[in-house]
Design a protein around this motif. Structure first.
Motif, PDB file in Angstrom:
ATOM      1  N   LYS A  52       3.690   9.849 -11.956  1.00 50.69           N
ATOM      2  CA  LYS A  52       3.339   8.534 -12.493  1.00 50.69           C
ATOM      3  C   LYS A  52       3.294   7.492 -11.391  1.00 50.69           C
ATOM      4  O   LYS A  52       4.004   7.588 -10.396  1.00 50.69           O
ATOM      5  CB  LYS A  52       4.348   8.111 -13.562  1.00 50.69           C
ATOM      6  CG  LYS A  52       4.321   8.968 -14.815  1.00 50.69           C
ATOM      7  CD  LYS A  52       5.269   8.436 -15.870  1.00 50.69           C
ATOM      8  CE  LYS A  52       5.181   9.247 -17.145  1.00 50.69           C
ATOM      9  NZ  LYS A  52       6.080   8.715 -18.199  1.00 50.69           N
ATOM     10  N   THR A  53       2.468   6.470 -11.606  1.00 48.51           N
ATOM     11  CA  THR A  53       2.473   5.324 -10.708  1.00 48.51           C
ATOM     12  C   THR A  53       3.598   4.382 -11.117  1.00 48.51           C
ATOM     13  O   THR A  53       4.192   4.513 -12.204  1.00 48.51           O
ATOM     14  CB  THR A  53       1.142   4.559 -10.763  1.00 48.51           C
ATOM     15  OG1 THR A  53       1.025   3.932 -12.049  1.00 48.51           O
ATOM     16  CG2 THR A  53      -0.033   5.475 -10.519  1.00 48.51           C
ATOM     17  N   ILE A  81       8.655   3.868  -6.281  1.00 50.64           N
ATOM     18  CA  ILE A  81       8.792   4.700  -7.481  1.00 50.64           C
ATOM     19  C   ILE A  81      10.199   5.275  -7.561  1.00 50.64           C
ATOM     20  O   ILE A  81      10.802   5.310  -8.653  1.00 50.64           O
ATOM     21  CB  ILE A  81       7.712   5.792  -7.496  1.00 50.64           C
ATOM     22  CG1 ILE A  81       6.329   5.141  -7.633  1.00 50.64           C
ATOM     23  CG2 ILE A  81       7.950   6.782  -8.632  1.00 50.64           C
ATOM     24  CD1 ILE A  81       5.152   6.085  -7.468  1.00 50.64           C
ATOM     25  N   THR A 133      -0.343  -1.567  -4.857  1.00 49.55           N
ATOM     26  CA  THR A 133      -1.055  -0.417  -5.419  1.00 49.55           C
ATOM     27  C   THR A 133      -0.228   0.408  -6.399  1.00 49.55           C
ATOM     28  O   THR A 133      -0.796   1.109  -7.240  1.00 49.55           O
ATOM     29  CB  THR A 133      -1.526   0.538  -4.301  1.00 49.55           C
ATOM     30  OG1 THR A 133      -0.374   1.071  -3.615  1.00 49.55           O
ATOM     31  CG2 THR A 133      -2.429  -0.180  -3.314  1.00 49.55           C
ATOM     32  N   GLY A 134       1.107   0.382  -6.256  1.00 48.91           N
ATOM     33  CA  GLY A 134       1.957   1.114  -7.182  1.00 48.91           C
ATOM     34  C   GLY A 134       2.007   2.610  -6.990  1.00 48.91           C
ATOM     35  O   GLY A 134       2.484   3.336  -7.873  1.00 48.91           O
ATOM     36  N   ILE A 135       1.561   3.111  -5.826  1.00 49.29           N
ATOM     37  CA  ILE A 135       1.487   4.571  -5.658  1.00 49.29           C
ATOM     38  C   ILE A 135       2.500   5.129  -4.661  1.00 49.29           C
ATOM     39  O   ILE A 135       2.666   6.352  -4.580  1.00 49.29           O
ATOM     40  CB  ILE A 135       0.075   5.007  -5.232  1.00 49.29           C
ATOM     41  CG1 ILE A 135      -0.296   4.450  -3.851  1.00 49.29           C
ATOM     42  CG2 ILE A 135      -0.956   4.620  -6.281  1.00 49.29           C
ATOM     43  CD1 ILE A 135      -1.605   5.002  -3.298  1.00 49.29           C
ATOM     44  N   LYS A 189      -5.852   5.494  -9.796  1.00 54.04           N
ATOM     45  CA  LYS A 189      -5.331   5.909  -8.486  1.00 54.04           C
ATOM     46  C   LYS A 189      -4.256   6.968  -8.686  1.00 54.04           C
ATOM     47  O   LYS A 189      -3.504   6.941  -9.660  1.00 54.04           O
ATOM     48  CB  LYS A 189      -4.765   4.719  -7.713  1.00 54.04           C
ATOM     49  CG  LYS A 189      -5.837   3.737  -7.246  1.00 54.04           C
ATOM     50  CD  LYS A 189      -5.243   2.617  -6.416  1.00 54.04           C
ATOM     51  CE  LYS A 189      -4.841   3.070  -5.034  1.00 54.04           C
ATOM     52  NZ  LYS A 189      -5.980   3.436  -4.177  1.00 54.04           N
ATOM     53  N   THR A 190      -4.158   7.902  -7.765  1.00 59.80           N
ATOM     54  CA  THR A 190      -3.212   9.007  -7.870  1.00 59.80           C
ATOM     55  C   THR A 190      -1.899   8.647  -7.208  1.00 59.80           C
ATOM     56  O   THR A 190      -1.863   8.218  -6.050  1.00 59.80           O
ATOM     57  CB  THR A 190      -3.789  10.273  -7.209  1.00 59.80           C
ATOM     58  OG1 THR A 190      -5.037  10.591  -7.840  1.00 59.80           O
ATOM     59  CG2 THR A 190      -2.832  11.445  -7.355  1.00 59.80           C
ATOM     60  N   THR A 191      -0.820   8.809  -7.925  1.00 59.94           N
ATOM     61  CA  THR A 191       0.500   8.565  -7.362  1.00 59.94           C
ATOM     62  C   THR A 191       0.812   9.561  -6.256  1.00 59.94           C
ATOM     63  O   THR A 191       0.300  10.684  -6.249  1.00 59.94           O
ATOM     64  CB  THR A 191       1.585   8.660  -8.455  1.00 59.94           C
ATOM     65  OG1 THR A 191       2.865   8.387  -7.865  1.00 59.94           O
ATOM     66  CG2 THR A 191       1.608  10.040  -9.090  1.00 59.94           C
ATOM     67  N   ALA A 224      -5.479  -0.658  -9.980  1.00 65.89           N
ATOM     68  CA  ALA A 224      -4.843   0.606  -9.612  1.00 65.89           C
ATOM     69  C   ALA A 224      -5.082   1.714 -10.631  1.00 65.89           C
ATOM     70  O   ALA A 224      -4.700   2.865 -10.396  1.00 65.89           O
ATOM     71  CB  ALA A 224      -3.332   0.397  -9.429  1.00 65.89           C
TER      72      ALA A 224
END
Length: 253
Positions: free
Chosen positions: A161-162, A128, A121-123, A153-155, A150
């Motif tokens: 940022k994601t 990060i 998902t990168g969140i 989608k909210t980090t 993604a």
């Protein structure tokens, strides 16, 4: 038959990867090849099931020296489900901003290294953190995950940022964000996730491309042989050479 439904879903992901991600894979592989040719590292990182592609690539028959796994045990699934290092702690840690900074303190990085991160998902904050520290050290950051899904989608990270937005190169795993792909009667949640298959597919498409680039440049690769083939009398010798090369290189980290 649900088994065939899952298989068709898996095929669809692999087909989408072939149709849409070849150029991105080539871009990522070129950066990785440059790091490995210069005797530097492609560091690999992920959390939870996203550690599986890392464990797949090295050490492994058909893999080669140049990929350095960063595996933080509490962020893997080589833990208990309850009790010490349980799932509750894992979920807390992968979202704990700053934990990735502490992980990165354990290693010496070079700007010629590459950081390769897997995240569906990168969140989440640990990934990060690692990406931000890698960029701070001058490394290129390559991210594999469900990037298109993604979008929007909210980090969870204060940087705003994601992981995909921070990456220098993104390769999309082409997996639906829900991951599980098969509907089961009388149940809300689906079964049969396919993100791991997407990741492992991308791993070997990428690593074979890196190997092709390096071989074309005349770079010697230290490839792990199969030591279970009857009659291959030098297999253990070649394996020892791989491990000796890895040991020599890893001493600087």
């Amino acid at each position: 038959m649900l088994a065939l439904e899952w298989l068709n879903n898996a095929r669809d992901v692999m087909q989408k990867i072939e149709n849409t991600q070849i150029e991105n894979i080539k871009k990522a592989a070129l950066v990785m090849a440059d790091s490995i040719e210069s005797k530097h590292w492609v560091h690999t990182f992920g959390c939870g099931h996203a550690t599986i592609p890392i464990e797949e690539m090295y050490p492994r028959i058909g893999g080669f020296v140049g990929f350095h796994p960063i595996l933080e045990l509490p962020l893997t699934f080589f833990t208990h489900i309850f009790g010490e290092m349980g799932i509750h702690q894992f979920l807390f840690l992968e979202r704990a901003e700053g934990f990735g900074n502490e992980i990165m303190k354990n290693y010496n990085f070079d700007k010629q290294d590459t950081m390769w991160i897997f995240s569906h998902t990168g969140i989440n904050n640990v990934n990060i953190d690692v990406a931000l520290k890698a960029k701070e050290a001058g490394m290129k950051v390559i991210v594999y995950g469900s990037a298109a899904e993604a979008v929007g989608k909210t980090t969870r990270h204060s940087c705003g940022k994601t992981l995909f937005e921070l990456a220098d190169i993104v390769v999309d795993s082409c997996v639906p964000v829900v991951d599980a792909s098969v509907t089961l009667k009388n149940h809300i949640d689906k079964i049969g996730p396919i993100s791991t298959l997407g990741f492992v597919t991308l791993v070997w498409m990428t690593i074979t491309t890196v190997a092709e680039i390096l071989a074309d440049r005349g770079v010697k690769l230290y490839i792990h042989p199969s030591h279970n083939v009857p009659g291959d009398v030098t297999a253990h010798e070649r394996l020892d050479a791989c491990l000796a090369e890895y040991k020599k290189r890893v001493a600087c980290i």
